[in-house]
Design an enzyme around this catalytic site. Sequence first.
Site, PDB file in Angstrom:
ATOM      1  N   SER A  24      54.346   2.972  31.549  1.00  0.00           N
ATOM      2  CA  SER A  24      54.444   2.536  30.152  1.00  0.00           C
ATOM      3  C   SER A  24      55.733   1.754  29.945  1.00  0.00           C
ATOM      4  O   SER A  24      56.320   1.244  30.904  1.00  0.00           O
ATOM      5  CB  SER A  24      54.345   3.746  29.224  1.00  0.00           C
ATOM      6  N   ASN A  25      56.193   1.663  28.715  1.00  0.00           N
ATOM      7  CA  ASN A  25      57.415   0.914  28.419  1.00  0.00           C
ATOM      8  C   ASN A  25      58.160   1.600  27.265  1.00  0.00           C
ATOM      9  O   ASN A  25      57.709   2.610  26.742  1.00  0.00           O
ATOM     10  CB  ASN A  25      57.070  -0.538  28.086  1.00  0.00           C
TER      11      ASN A  25
END
Length: 215
Positions: A24-25
Site C-alpha cells: 500500500s502507500n
Amino acid sequence: LSGKKVLITLGGTREAIDPVRFISNHSSGKMGMALAHASIQAGAKTTLIVGSISIGLEKRAEIIEVISAEEMYQAVMKRIESQDLFISCAAVADFRPKKVSKNKIKKNNQSMSIELIENRDILASVCQLNKKPICIGFAAETENFIENAKIKLKQKRCDAILLNDISNTEIGLNSDENELHLITKNNSYKIKQNTKQIVAEKIINKLADYFFTSS
Ligand code: C5P
C-alpha cells in the site's frame, strides 16, 4: 454545486500478497475528505469511494468502502454515469501482486520476489467514457511540475489536474496543509498554502465557477 452530483475517490488502495499482507502507500485521505466536506457545503450530492484512510468519515456523504484498486475501479464504474463531477484523489496502487497466496507465506531463509502486474488506471478509464462527468485528477511531482502536469492532463484526457509540489515536505501527502496548482488546458491557478480544508473550499469554488457557471 446545488443539484450536482460529485464522486470523489480517496485514500490508498491495498493490494493483497497473502491473507495477512499487502502492498500500500502512505495516503491519509485528508485531502479527499476535505474536498468531500467542501463539496457537501457547496450543495452537491456527494459520494465517496474510500480506500484505506487514517481519518474519520464524512457522514453526510454516501460512502462506499473498498480495499483494492480493482474494487475501486468497479465501484467507480458502477456509479460514474450519473455524476457531474469526478475528483480522483485516491492514491491508487499502480501495481498488484500477480498471484495472491491462499495461505500465509512462510519464511524459508531464502530471498523471495513478488511479481507485480499493472492495475487499471481508474481516472484514465473514466476519461475515455462517452458519457463522462467533468474529470479532475491529481499529480504529485518533484521537478518541472507545471510541464509534467500538463503532459498528464493530455495523456489521461482529464479536464483539470490538481498538482502537488512534493519536493516541499511540509505539505501534501499525509500532512495537514497543502498548496496546489489547478491546471486546465489553457489556465493555471495557484492555491496558496493553507489547511487542507481551506484549500479544498477554494478548489471546489474554482471548479464550480470554471466548469458549472455559464457566464
Ligand atoms: O499517473 P499518476 O498515478 O501520477 O496519476 C495520478 C492520478 O491518477 C490521480 O488522480 C489518481 O487518483 C489517478 N489514478 C487512478 N488509477 C490508477 C493510478 C492513478 O485513478 N491506477
